[in-house]
Design an enzyme around this catalytic site. Sequence first.
Site, PDB file in Angstrom:
ATOM      1  N   LYS A  52      23.968  44.969  37.048  1.00  0.00           N
ATOM      2  CA  LYS A  52      24.473  45.938  38.033  1.00  0.00           C
ATOM      3  C   LYS A  52      23.825  47.301  37.812  1.00  0.00           C
ATOM      4  O   LYS A  52      23.458  47.993  38.762  1.00  0.00           O
ATOM      5  CB  LYS A  52      26.006  46.030  37.938  1.00  0.00           C
ATOM      6  CG  LYS A  52      26.713  44.772  38.457  1.00  0.00           C
ATOM      7  CD  LYS A  52      28.205  44.744  38.130  1.00  0.00           C
ATOM      8  CE  LYS A  52      28.806  43.392  38.507  1.00  0.00           C
ATOM      9  NZ  LYS A  52      30.238  43.259  38.174  1.00  0.00           N
ATOM     10  N   GLN A  96      34.849  45.895  34.613  1.00  0.00           N
ATOM     11  CA  GLN A  96      34.389  44.509  34.513  1.00  0.00           C
ATOM     12  C   GLN A  96      35.494  43.616  33.960  1.00  0.00           C
ATOM     13  O   GLN A  96      36.118  43.929  32.948  1.00  0.00           O
ATOM     14  CB  GLN A  96      33.130  44.440  33.628  1.00  0.00           C
ATOM     15  CG  GLN A  96      32.473  43.074  33.571  1.00  0.00           C
ATOM     16  CD  GLN A  96      31.880  42.599  34.898  1.00  0.00           C
ATOM     17  OE1 GLN A  96      31.512  43.397  35.753  1.00  0.00           O
ATOM     18  NE2 GLN A  96      31.790  41.291  35.081  1.00  0.00           N
ATOM     19  N   ASP A 119      34.898  47.201  44.124  1.00  0.00           N
ATOM     20  CA  ASP A 119      35.068  45.763  43.912  1.00  0.00           C
ATOM     21  C   ASP A 119      36.013  45.165  44.958  1.00  0.00           C
ATOM     22  O   ASP A 119      36.077  43.954  45.118  1.00  0.00           O
ATOM     23  CB  ASP A 119      35.702  45.505  42.523  1.00  0.00           C
ATOM     24  CG  ASP A 119      34.698  45.002  41.503  1.00  0.00           C
ATOM     25  OD1 ASP A 119      33.678  44.414  41.908  1.00  0.00           O
ATOM     26  OD2 ASP A 119      34.949  45.205  40.304  1.00  0.00           O
TER      27      ASP A 119
HETATM   28  N1  GUN Z   1      34.064  39.510  36.638  1.00  0.00           N
HETATM   29  C1  GUN Z   1      33.529  38.470  37.338  1.00  0.00           C
HETATM   30  N2  GUN Z   1      33.180  38.875  38.588  1.00  0.00           N
HETATM   31  C2  GUN Z   1      33.515  40.181  38.670  1.00  0.00           C
HETATM   32  C3  GUN Z   1      33.395  41.145  39.706  1.00  0.00           C
HETATM   33  O1  GUN Z   1      32.925  40.875  40.818  1.00  0.00           O
HETATM   34  N3  GUN Z   1      33.837  42.399  39.396  1.00  0.00           N
HETATM   35  C4  GUN Z   1      34.376  42.696  38.198  1.00  0.00           C
HETATM   36  N4  GUN Z   1      34.807  43.937  38.016  1.00  0.00           N
HETATM   37  N5  GUN Z   1      34.502  41.825  37.216  1.00  0.00           N
HETATM   38  C5  GUN Z   1      34.067  40.581  37.454  1.00  0.00           C
END
Ligand code: GUN
Length: 292
Positions: A52, A96, A119
């Site tokens: 990311k 995350q 998100d």
């Molecule tokens: N863990 C797995 N997929 C995601 C996501 O799309 N966002 C976040 N914050 N954590 C994750």
Amino acid sequence: MILIDGKKVSAELKSAIRDEVTQRSILGLKQPHLAAILVGNDGGSETYVAAKVKDCHEVGFQSTLIRFSDNVAQSELMDAIDKLNRDPSVDGFIVQLPLPRHINENSIIEAIDPSKDVDGFHPLNIGKMALGLPSYLPATPSGILQLIDYYKIETSGRHCVIIGRSNIVGTPLSILLSRKSSPGNCTVTLCHSQTKGLKEICLQADILIAALGKPAFLTGDMVKQGAVIIDVGTTRVPSLTTKSGFRLSGDVNFEEAAPKCSFITPVPGGVGPMTRIVLLQNTLKAAGEKRR
Ligand code: GUN
């Protein structure tokens, strides 16, 4: 059978985002800024967050990574979220997941300012999504809708079977695909670990979405001839042939299922790259809404 090329589609969308960032800078607007909170050293989370940050760099966004050790206190995380909520330089941020077991994940998500929740996990954004109001859509469901749209796959009136009812994939996807919209207008069956007669239900699916996190779970005998298959699985499985010692496995037995499909997403290179793009799209949207 048409292979859905998430890498190609995401590269095109990424290039459009880069162009918009350039336009913003010509207009004297600041770089969009995405922040991420990462707790602990889980290999998967490390990889995802690093990707990311790299994406941000590639499209000209500012990024900030805030790290905490596994034994962080809930109050420390809450303080960090509060700071990001109040920091006018930050357009959007993510925490995350998963978080360590001693942390209350729901309280953490609810503490995020919904206008910075890129998100799309905050209950306010989920509620708006369910009502069809403008909101930040969760990344994986939105990425899947964009792939369906790109490949002009007909959804209206078709039977979509989703396996997996997680808060971040199966449940929001079931809402989005059943809405009166395009893509949408599907008759959706949401299956899960307690579903009886799963094979028979899958055999009725025009569109089959596997999002349960069990490698190669969906076998060829569960697929109707001509079905569209979307594979959301990305489980790390041990591998003797890769340098890292693992490879990514989808939830679909590709060799068995692919010959029966009209369209199918590979793993890797299908849904995964799209998920990362949506986070950038949502951050760009957040920056646009703040008009700075
Ligand atoms: N863990 C797995 N997929 C995601 C996501 O799309 N966002 C976040 N914050 N954590 C994750």
